[in-house]
Design an enzyme around this catalytic site. Structure first.
Site, short mmCIF file in Angstrom:
data_model
loop_
_atom_site.label_atom_id
_atom_site.label_comp_id
_atom_site.label_asym_id
_atom_site.label_seq_id
_atom_site.Cartn_x
_atom_site.Cartn_y
_atom_site.Cartn_z
N LYS A 9 0.82 -1.22 0.00
CA LYS A 9 0.00 0.00 0.00
C LYS A 9 0.86 1.28 0.00
O LYS A 9 2.07 1.22 0.25
CB LYS A 9 -0.92 -0.03 1.22
CG LYS A 9 -1.92 -1.20 1.21
CD LYS A 9 -2.93 -1.04 2.34
CE LYS A 9 -3.95 -2.17 2.33
NZ LYS A 9 -4.99 -1.97 3.37
N TYR A 49 -12.47 -2.11 -3.54
CA TYR A 49 -13.00 -2.35 -2.20
C TYR A 49 -14.53 -2.31 -2.18
O TYR A 49 -15.12 -1.93 -1.16
CB TYR A 49 -12.43 -1.33 -1.22
CG TYR A 49 -11.00 -1.63 -0.79
CD1 TYR A 49 -10.72 -2.79 -0.06
CD2 TYR A 49 -9.95 -0.77 -1.09
CE1 TYR A 49 -9.42 -3.07 0.37
CE2 TYR A 49 -8.65 -1.05 -0.67
CZ TYR A 49 -8.40 -2.20 0.06
OH TYR A 49 -7.12 -2.48 0.48
N ASN A 112 -2.00 0.30 6.88
CA ASN A 112 -1.51 -0.99 7.37
C ASN A 112 -0.60 -1.74 6.38
O ASN A 112 -0.54 -2.97 6.40
CB ASN A 112 -2.67 -1.87 7.87
CG ASN A 112 -3.63 -2.25 6.77
OD1 ASN A 112 -3.54 -1.73 5.66
ND2 ASN A 112 -4.55 -3.14 7.08
N HIS A 115 -2.07 -5.50 1.69
CA HIS A 115 -3.37 -6.17 1.56
C HIS A 115 -3.13 -7.58 1.03
O HIS A 115 -2.20 -7.80 0.26
CB HIS A 115 -4.24 -5.40 0.55
CG HIS A 115 -5.44 -6.18 0.09
ND1 HIS A 115 -6.62 -6.18 0.79
CD2 HIS A 115 -5.61 -7.01 -0.97
CE1 HIS A 115 -7.48 -6.98 0.16
NE2 HIS A 115 -6.89 -7.49 -0.91
N GLU A 126 -9.54 -10.36 -7.55
CA GLU A 126 -8.54 -9.31 -7.36
C GLU A 126 -7.37 -9.46 -8.35
O GLU A 126 -6.81 -8.46 -8.80
CB GLU A 126 -8.06 -9.32 -5.91
CG GLU A 126 -9.16 -8.89 -4.95
CD GLU A 126 -8.77 -8.96 -3.47
OE1 GLU A 126 -7.64 -9.37 -3.15
OE2 GLU A 126 -9.62 -8.58 -2.64
P1 CMP Z 1 -7.33 -4.60 3.80
O1 CMP Z 1 -6.81 -5.96 4.13
O2 CMP Z 1 -6.77 -3.92 2.63
O3 CMP Z 1 -8.92 -4.72 3.61
C1 CMP Z 1 -9.81 -3.67 3.91
C2 CMP Z 1 -9.13 -2.52 4.55
O4 CMP Z 1 -9.97 -1.60 5.21
C3 CMP Z 1 -8.21 -3.01 5.63
O5 CMP Z 1 -7.10 -3.66 5.07
C4 CMP Z 1 -7.91 -1.73 6.37
O6 CMP Z 1 -6.80 -1.04 5.84
C5 CMP Z 1 -9.15 -0.93 6.14
N1 CMP Z 1 -9.87 -0.80 7.40
C6 CMP Z 1 -10.53 -1.76 8.05
N2 CMP Z 1 -11.07 -1.26 9.19
C7 CMP Z 1 -10.72 0.03 9.23
C8 CMP Z 1 -10.97 1.06 10.15
N3 CMP Z 1 -11.68 0.86 11.26
N4 CMP Z 1 -10.45 2.26 9.88
C9 CMP Z 1 -9.74 2.48 8.75
N5 CMP Z 1 -9.47 1.53 7.82
C10 CMP Z 1 -9.96 0.32 8.08
#
Ligand code: CMP
Length: 138
Positions: A9, A49, A112, A115, A126
């Site tokens: 990311k 998403y 984070n 993904h 995906e």
């Molecule tokens: P990812 O695995 O990419 O899949 C969905 C994403 O939504 C997740 O990682 C997080 O980065 C994001 N996400 C999930 N919960 C939250 C939250 N409470 N606040 C912000 N981002 C979120």
């Protein structure tokens, strides 16, 4: 052998972590089948998403995922989907097992670092999103 979609990311790209994250993935036995560096438009981030439509964090997620380049990667390994989920750790880095990619590289639940597809069905969709016909415009 199964395939899964992995994505580095914008936060991790900005911190120059592409190389070290890929080293961890290769060390875990994954084979890189395809890889790109791409800046998603907000509408494509929203499409990627789509399952999170209506969630309170969607706008923040779309904004973040289109804020800089991402690196989608098509990976192959035995039990690839589960093995990659184990390697990256929990969504929230505070809950991620020590040594996992998110424990090492993520800042928060939103920023984070990476993904990974959460099921074989998502993996197929995906991989198609980034590497199928029509993906070139993303
Ligand atoms: P990812 O695995 O990419 O899949 C969905 C994403 O939504 C997740 O990682 C997080 O980065 C994001 N996400 C999930 N919960 C939250 C939250 N409470 N606040 C912000 N981002 C979120």
């Amino acid at each position: 052998m199964d395939e899964t979609l992995f994505m580095i990311k914008p936060d991790a790209v900005e911190k120059h972590r592409i190389g070290s994250i890929l080293a961890e993935v290769e060390r875990a036995g994954f084979e890189i089948l395809d890889m790109r560096l791409v800046r998603l438009r907000p509408r494509d981030a929203r499409l990627f998403y789509a399952v999170h439509e209506g969630k309170p964090f969607l706008e923040e997620l779309v904004q973040f995922m289109s804020s800089g380049p991402v690196v989608p990667i098509r990976l192959r390994r035995e039990k690839a989907v589960q093995a990659l989920r184990d390697l990256i750790g929990a969504t929230d880095p505070r809950e991620a097992r020590p040594g996992t990619i998110r424990a090492l590289h993520a800042e928060s639940k939103g920023r984070n670092a990476v993904h990974a597809s959460d099921s074989p069905e998502s993996a197929r969709a995906e991989i198609e999103f980034f590497f199928g016909d029509g993906a070139a415009r993303r």
